[in-house]
Design a protein around this motif. Sequence first.
Motif, mmCIF file in Angstrom:
data_model
loop_
_atom_site.group_PDB
_atom_site.id
_atom_site.type_symbol
_atom_site.label_atom_id
_atom_site.label_comp_id
_atom_site.label_asym_id
_atom_site.label_seq_id
_atom_site.Cartn_x
_atom_site.Cartn_y
_atom_site.Cartn_z
ATOM 1 N N PRO A 2 0.933 -1.115 0.019
ATOM 2 C CA PRO A 2 -0.124 0.002 -0.063
ATOM 3 C C PRO A 2 0.860 1.225 -0.027
ATOM 4 O O PRO A 2 1.888 1.189 0.581
ATOM 5 C CB PRO A 2 -0.604 0.004 1.415
ATOM 6 C CG PRO A 2 -0.258 -1.232 2.020
ATOM 7 C CD PRO A 2 0.555 -1.971 1.162
ATOM 8 N N LYS A 3 0.592 2.265 -0.787
ATOM 9 C CA LYS A 3 1.131 3.457 -0.799
ATOM 10 C C LYS A 3 0.282 4.387 -0.112
ATOM 11 O O LYS A 3 -0.890 4.467 0.202
ATOM 12 C CB LYS A 3 1.201 4.296 -2.205
ATOM 13 C CG LYS A 3 2.037 3.075 -3.090
ATOM 14 C CD LYS A 3 2.196 3.603 -4.365
ATOM 15 C CE LYS A 3 2.700 2.804 -5.367
ATOM 16 N NZ LYS A 3 2.975 3.211 -6.819
ATOM 17 N N GLU A 4 1.234 5.573 0.827
ATOM 18 C CA GLU A 4 0.581 6.408 1.356
ATOM 19 C C GLU A 4 0.324 7.930 0.821
ATOM 20 O O GLU A 4 1.432 8.273 -0.018
ATOM 21 C CB GLU A 4 1.475 6.731 2.729
ATOM 22 C CG GLU A 4 1.258 5.718 3.691
ATOM 23 C CD GLU A 4 2.064 5.786 5.093
ATOM 24 O OE1 GLU A 4 2.165 6.983 5.449
ATOM 25 O OE2 GLU A 4 2.724 5.051 5.469
ATOM 26 N N PHE A 5 -0.490 8.399 0.621
ATOM 27 C CA PHE A 5 -1.098 9.726 -0.044
ATOM 28 C C PHE A 5 -1.672 10.662 0.907
ATOM 29 O O PHE A 5 -2.533 10.106 1.573
ATOM 30 C CB PHE A 5 -1.438 9.388 -1.270
ATOM 31 C CG PHE A 5 -2.579 8.708 -1.401
ATOM 32 C CD1 PHE A 5 -4.014 9.344 -1.204
ATOM 33 C CD2 PHE A 5 -2.607 7.278 -1.409
ATOM 34 C CE1 PHE A 5 -5.078 8.619 -1.221
ATOM 35 C CE2 PHE A 5 -3.881 6.543 -1.320
ATOM 36 C CZ PHE A 5 -5.147 7.108 -1.532
ATOM 37 N N THR A 6 -1.710 11.762 0.443
ATOM 38 C CA THR A 6 -2.704 12.887 0.864
ATOM 39 C C THR A 6 -3.100 13.720 -0.364
ATOM 40 O O THR A 6 -2.461 13.860 -1.170
ATOM 41 C CB THR A 6 -1.835 13.666 1.937
ATOM 42 O OG1 THR A 6 -1.333 13.047 3.045
ATOM 43 C CG2 THR A 6 -2.766 15.135 2.454
ATOM 44 N N CYS A 27 -12.990 12.395 0.777
ATOM 45 C CA CYS A 27 -11.787 11.731 1.469
ATOM 46 C C CYS A 27 -11.945 11.435 3.077
ATOM 47 O O CYS A 27 -11.704 10.407 3.427
ATOM 48 C CB CYS A 27 -10.717 12.773 1.498
ATOM 49 S SG CYS A 27 -10.117 13.252 -0.096
ATOM 50 N N ARG A 31 -11.498 7.676 4.735
ATOM 51 C CA ARG A 31 -10.330 7.821 5.498
ATOM 52 C C ARG A 31 -9.136 8.169 4.580
ATOM 53 O O ARG A 31 -8.039 7.487 5.005
ATOM 54 C CB ARG A 31 -10.236 6.523 6.321
ATOM 55 C CG ARG A 31 -11.259 6.339 7.161
ATOM 56 C CD ARG A 31 -11.274 5.234 7.951
ATOM 57 N NE ARG A 31 -12.568 4.843 8.824
ATOM 58 C CZ ARG A 31 -12.858 3.742 9.506
ATOM 59 N NH1 ARG A 31 -12.166 2.672 9.346
ATOM 60 N NH2 ARG A 31 -13.738 3.758 9.920
ATOM 61 N N ILE A 32 -9.119 8.938 3.794
ATOM 62 C CA ILE A 32 -7.992 9.582 3.043
ATOM 63 C C ILE A 32 -7.556 10.897 3.554
ATOM 64 O O ILE A 32 -8.424 11.647 3.817
ATOM 65 C CB ILE A 32 -8.468 9.470 1.323
ATOM 66 C CG1 ILE A 32 -8.687 8.286 1.070
ATOM 67 C CG2 ILE A 32 -7.252 10.047 0.880
ATOM 68 C CD1 ILE A 32 -9.484 8.088 -0.304
ATOM 69 N N PRO A 33 -6.200 11.186 3.959
ATOM 70 C CA PRO A 33 -5.882 12.341 4.393
ATOM 71 C C PRO A 33 -5.969 13.348 3.296
ATOM 72 O O PRO A 33 -5.935 13.167 1.971
ATOM 73 C CB PRO A 33 -4.298 12.019 4.813
ATOM 74 C CG PRO A 33 -4.145 10.575 4.761
ATOM 75 C CD PRO A 33 -5.260 10.104 3.857
#
Length: 49
Positions: A2-6, A27, A31-33
Amino acid sequence: MPKEFTVVTHEASKAGAKKRILIPNVCDAHRIPVINTFDMMRKLKVRLG
């Protein structure tokens, strides 16, 4: 992996918005920053000029 993104947007979250689907509301639901453009620039220590 998994990749982290905002997500970066100028829009502000608005509870109960029904005429337009706002990016921050989507978002939040997934639960997406999310961060606004100016906060991102501060966090990255961007200097203009």
